[in-house]
Design a protein around this motif. Structure first.
Motif, PDB file in Angstrom:
ATOM      1  N   GLU A 258       0.870  -1.175   0.000  1.00  0.00           N
ATOM      2  CA  GLU A 258       0.000   0.000   0.000  1.00  0.00           C
ATOM      3  C   GLU A 258       0.902   1.218   0.000  1.00  0.00           C
ATOM      4  OE1 GLU A 258      -2.715   2.776   2.663  1.00  0.00           O
ATOM      5  OE2 GLU A 258      -2.830   0.667   3.257  1.00  0.00           O
ATOM      6  N   VAL A 424      -7.248   6.312  -3.588  1.00  0.00           N
ATOM      7  CA  VAL A 424      -8.648   6.543  -3.215  1.00  0.00           C
ATOM      8  C   VAL A 424      -9.165   7.764  -3.972  1.00  0.00           C
ATOM      9  CG1 VAL A 424      -8.287   5.581  -0.906  1.00  0.00           C
ATOM     10  CG2 VAL A 424      -8.115   8.050  -1.244  1.00  0.00           C
ATOM     11  N   SER A 444      -9.115   4.353  -9.229  1.00  0.00           N
ATOM     12  CA  SER A 444      -8.655   4.219  -7.840  1.00  0.00           C
ATOM     13  C   SER A 444      -9.113   2.879  -7.299  1.00  0.00           C
ATOM     14  CB  SER A 444      -9.209   5.354  -6.968  1.00  0.00           C
ATOM     15  OG  SER A 444     -10.612   5.238  -6.821  1.00  0.00           O
ATOM     16  N   TYR A 446     -10.336   2.613  -4.152  1.00  0.00           N
ATOM     17  CA  TYR A 446     -11.292   2.884  -3.064  1.00  0.00           C
ATOM     18  C   TYR A 446     -11.918   4.225  -3.379  1.00  0.00           C
ATOM     19  CZ  TYR A 446     -12.634   2.007   1.899  1.00  0.00           C
ATOM     20  OH  TYR A 446     -13.288   1.705   3.070  1.00  0.00           O
ATOM     21  N   TRP A 448     -15.175   7.116  -2.123  1.00  0.00           N
ATOM     22  CA  TRP A 448     -16.284   7.510  -1.256  1.00  0.00           C
ATOM     23  C   TRP A 448     -17.282   8.353  -2.046  1.00  0.00           C
ATOM     24  CZ3 TRP A 448     -11.212   8.020   0.742  1.00  0.00           C
ATOM     25  CH2 TRP A 448     -10.911   7.209   1.837  1.00  0.00           C
ATOM     26  N   LEU A 455     -12.547   4.546   6.845  1.00  0.00           N
ATOM     27  CA  LEU A 455     -12.319   3.210   6.293  1.00  0.00           C
ATOM     28  C   LEU A 455     -13.228   2.202   6.983  1.00  0.00           C
ATOM     29  CD1 LEU A 455      -8.421   3.130   6.037  1.00  0.00           C
ATOM     30  CD2 LEU A 455     -10.087   3.767   4.284  1.00  0.00           C
ATOM     31  N   ALA A 459     -14.114  -3.989   4.408  1.00  0.00           N
ATOM     32  CA  ALA A 459     -14.028  -3.712   2.978  1.00  0.00           C
ATOM     33  C   ALA A 459     -12.562  -3.564   2.577  1.00  0.00           C
ATOM     34  CB  ALA A 459     -14.802  -2.441   2.631  1.00  0.00           C
ATOM     35  N   ILE A 461      -9.059  -2.417   0.949  1.00  0.00           N
ATOM     36  CA  ILE A 461      -8.481  -1.150   0.497  1.00  0.00           C
ATOM     37  C   ILE A 461      -7.125  -1.429  -0.121  1.00  0.00           C
ATOM     38  CG2 ILE A 461      -7.472  -0.630   2.771  1.00  0.00           C
ATOM     39  CD1 ILE A 461      -7.868   2.355   2.068  1.00  0.00           C
ATOM     40  N   ARG A 471      -4.572  -5.912  -1.848  1.00  0.00           N
ATOM     41  CA  ARG A 471      -5.571  -5.284  -0.997  1.00  0.00           C
ATOM     42  C   ARG A 471      -5.411  -5.761   0.440  1.00  0.00           C
ATOM     43  NH1 ARG A 471      -5.601  -2.875  -4.964  1.00  0.00           N
ATOM     44  NH2 ARG A 471      -7.333  -2.216  -6.314  1.00  0.00           N
TER      45      ARG A 471
END
Length: 500
Positions: A258, A424, A444, A446, A448, A455, A459, A461, A471
Motif C-alpha cells: 500500500e 482513493v 482508484s 477505493y 467515497w 475506512l 471492505a 483497500i 488489498r
C-alpha cells in the motif's frame, strides 16, 4: 512485558531496549540513533538498530514457532487476538500518550489509533475460523477441494504516521491465518511497535510469532530479502515500495504494497456543501496531512467554487496548531523538522510555479520553535496554468490542499485521473447517476460518495498504478496472508489403466 500502561507515560518511563525478539525487549546491537518528540525536538530515547545477526535470529525464531501456531485451533488464535484487543483498550490512556510522544499527533488522533488497532485485532479474530476453501464439482471418481494455508513468515515494514495501528493491521491477519510475523519499525517513530508486541505476548501469543526490529533502510532490506521470509507486507512511500519489490524479487516472495496517493475529492455544484466542507477539511488536515489516502486535491465545480473555497480557507485559518498534549489542539506536528522543511520547500516551489496561497504556507505562529509544524495550507491552481505545478502530482504528506476548478463531470474525471497514483477518491453530489458514474470512472482502488476518509474494516483497500499492489482488510485482505492449495482425491485410482 512488565511496563504498566494504565497511566500516562513519561519519558523516564520509556523502555531502555526497543527490539522485541523471542518474547522480550532486546537491544539491537547495531548503530544507535536518537528518536525525538516531533513537537519540540527533545530527545526521547537512544535506539539500537538491529544487526544482521539479530535479523537472522528473529527470522529463525519465527520459522521455528510458526508450524505449531499453524496447527493451533483457529478458535485459540482468535482468543489470543481478542484478549490483546481487550488489553489495548484497558491500557488506552497510557498508549495514547506514548503515541503522541512518539509521533507528535494530537491526543484525539492517538486515541483513534489505539481503538482502531483493537478493532483490527477483533476483525482478524473473526476471520481466523472462517477463511475457508471450496469443494469443486465432482468428476467421476475424483473429489476436488481447496484449502487456505498460512504462507509461513511474513515480513512487515510499517510507516511512521500510524505505527501502532499499522502494527495491528499487519499482525492481526497474519497471526489469524497461522503465520509468524517480523515487523520492521519505522525509524522516525520506533517506540510504539515493541509495546504492541509486548501486549500480544501478555495476551498469550507464543514467543517468536511476533517480533519487532529497529533500524533504517538497510535493516528493512535485510529482512525483506531474507530467505526465511515468504511474504512481504509494506505500507509506505512509492519510492521505498519499489525498493521492497526489488529486495523481494530474488526469492519470488509474495508482496502486498500500500503505497502513496494523490487523491481527488470532487465537489459538484449540487452537493451538500456543509457536509462536504467538514469532510474536505478533515480529509486533508487530520494527522497533519500525513495519510496515504489524504484528499489532497480538491476539485470543485465552477458555480459553487468561490463560495466553497472561501469556506475551506476560513476553516483552514481557524485550525488550532500546536502542542499535541493540549486538549484544544486540532493539528499536531509533522514527524520531524526535516519533513516540515521538505513540505515548506514544496509549497515555495509551487508558488514559484504559479500556485496562489490562500491559507497557510508557512510555520504557524506561537508554536514551539523546535517543533515540526506547518500551518494548514490551501493553494489555488489557476485555470489554464500549463504545466501545472508539481505539487498537483507529487505526494506532499503534509497539511497541504491544492484547489482546481472544473466544469462538468467529464472535466472532473479527467483532472482526477491526471495522476500516476490511484489509491482513493471521493465525490459529493445529490445525483445518483453522476455519483456512480464518477466512482466508476475515477481510477482508484477505493472511492467515497458523499463522505471522505472513513475506512470500513470489512471492505478491502488498496491502490492501482503507483499506489500499490494487492488489498488489505476484509475477506480479500485476510486471504492475502494465506496460500490457496488444491487437493484432488481419486477414489478409484486402482481401477485406472496404466498410462502406457
Amino acid at each position: 512485558m512488565t511496563t504498566d500502561l494504565s497511566e500516562p507515560i513519561a519519558v523516564a518511563d520509556l523502555p531502555a531496549a526497543h527490539s522485541f525478539v523471542a518474547g522480550a525487549l532486546r537491544g539491537g546491537g547495531g548503530p544507535v540513533f536518537t528518536t525525538c518528540h516531533p513537537a519540540d525536538g527533545s530527545p526521547l530515547a537512544e535506539v539500537e538498530s538491529a544487526t544482521d545477526e539479530l535479523v537472522d535470529e528473529a527470522v529463525a525464531g519465527a520459522l521455528a514457532a510458526q508450524p505449531a501456531w499453524a496447527r493451533t485451533s483457529p478458535h485459540e488464535r482468535a482468543r489470543v487476538l481478542r484478549t490483546a484487543a481487550d488489553l489495548i483498550e484497558a491500557q488506552a490512556r497510557r498508549l495514547v500518550h506514548l503515541i503522541a510522544l512518539d509521533n507528535g499527533k494530537t491526543l484525539a488522533e492517538a486515541r483513534g489509533d489505539v481503538f482502531v488497532a483493537a478493532a483490527h485485532l477483533r476483525a482478524a479474530a473473526g476471520w481466523a475460523a472462517t477463511l475457508e476453501g471450496v469443494t469443486l464439482p465432482a468428476d467421476g471418481s475424483t473429489l476436488r477441494m481447496t484449502f487456505r494455508e498460512p504462507v509461513g513468515v511474513v515480513a512487515a515494514v510499517i510507516p511512521f504516521n500510524t505505527t501502532f495501528m499499522f502494527a495491528a493491521q499487519k499482525a492481526g491477519p497474519a497471526l489469524a491465518a497461522g503465520n509468524a510475523i517480523v515487523i520492521k519499525a519505522p525509524e522516525l517513530s520506533p517506540l510504539a511497535a515493541p509495546v504492541f508486541a509486548g501486549i500480544l505476548t501478555a495476551a498469550g501469543l507464543p514467543d517468536g510469532l511476533l517480533q519487532v526490529l529497529q533500524g533504517a533502510g538497510e535493516v528493512g532490506r535485510r529482512l525483506v530479502g531474507h530467505p526465511g521470509v515468504s511474504m512481504v507486507s509494506f505500507t509506505g512511500s512509492t519510492p521505498v515500495g519499489r525498493q521492497v519489490m526489488t529486495a523481494a524479487a530474488d526469492g519470488m516472495k509474495r508482496v502486498l504494497l500500500e503505497l502513496g496517493g494523490k487523491s481527488a475529492n470532487i465537489v459538484y455544484a449540487d452537493a451538500n456543501l456543509d457536509a462536504a466542507l467538514h469532510a474536505t477539511v478533515g480529509g486533508v488536515f487530520r494527522n497533519a496531512g500525513q495519510r496515504c489516502f489524504s484528499g489532497s486535491r480538491l476539485l470543485v465545480e465552477e458555480p459553487v467554487a468561490d463560495e466553497f473555497v472561501a469556506r475551506v480557507v476560513e476553516v483552514a485559518r481557524s485550525i488550532r496548531v500546536g502542542d499535541p498534549f493540549a486538549p484544544d489542539t486540532q493539528l499536531g506536528a509533522l514527524i520531524s523538522a526535516r519533513e516540515a522543511d521538505r513540505v515548506l520547500t514544496m509549497i515555495g516551489t509551487a508558488v514559484d510555479q504559479g500556485a496562489r496561497i490562500l491559507a497557510g504556507g508557512d510555520r504557524p505562529p506561537g508554536v514551539h520553535p523546535g517543533g515540526a509544524f506547518v500551518a494548514p495550507t490551501v493553494l489555488e491552481i489557476p485555470a489554464g496554468l500549463t504545466p501545472a505545478p508539481g505539487i498537483v502530482y507529487d505526494e506532499v504528506f503534509g497539511p497541504v490542499l491544492t484547489v482546481q476548478r472544473f466544469d462538468g463531470m467529464d472535466e472532473a474525471v479527467a483532472l482526477a485521473n491526471d495522476s500516476p497514483y490511484g489509491l482513493v477518491g471521493g465525490c459529493w453530489t445529490r445525483d445518483l447517476d453522476r455519483a456512480l458514474g464518477t466512482a466508476r470512472a475515477v481510477r482508484s482502488g477505493y472511492f467515497w460518495i458523499n463522505s471522505y476518509g472513513a475506512l470500513a474494516l470489512d471492505a478491502p483497500i488498496g491502490g492501482v498504478g503507483l499506489s500499490g499492489v494487492g488489498r488489505e482488510l476484509g475477506r480479500v485482505g485476510h486471504e492475502a496472508y494465506t496460500e490457496l492449495k488444491t487437493v484432488i482425491v481419486d477414489t478409484a485410482a486402482a481401477d485406472a489403466p496404466p498410462w502406457y
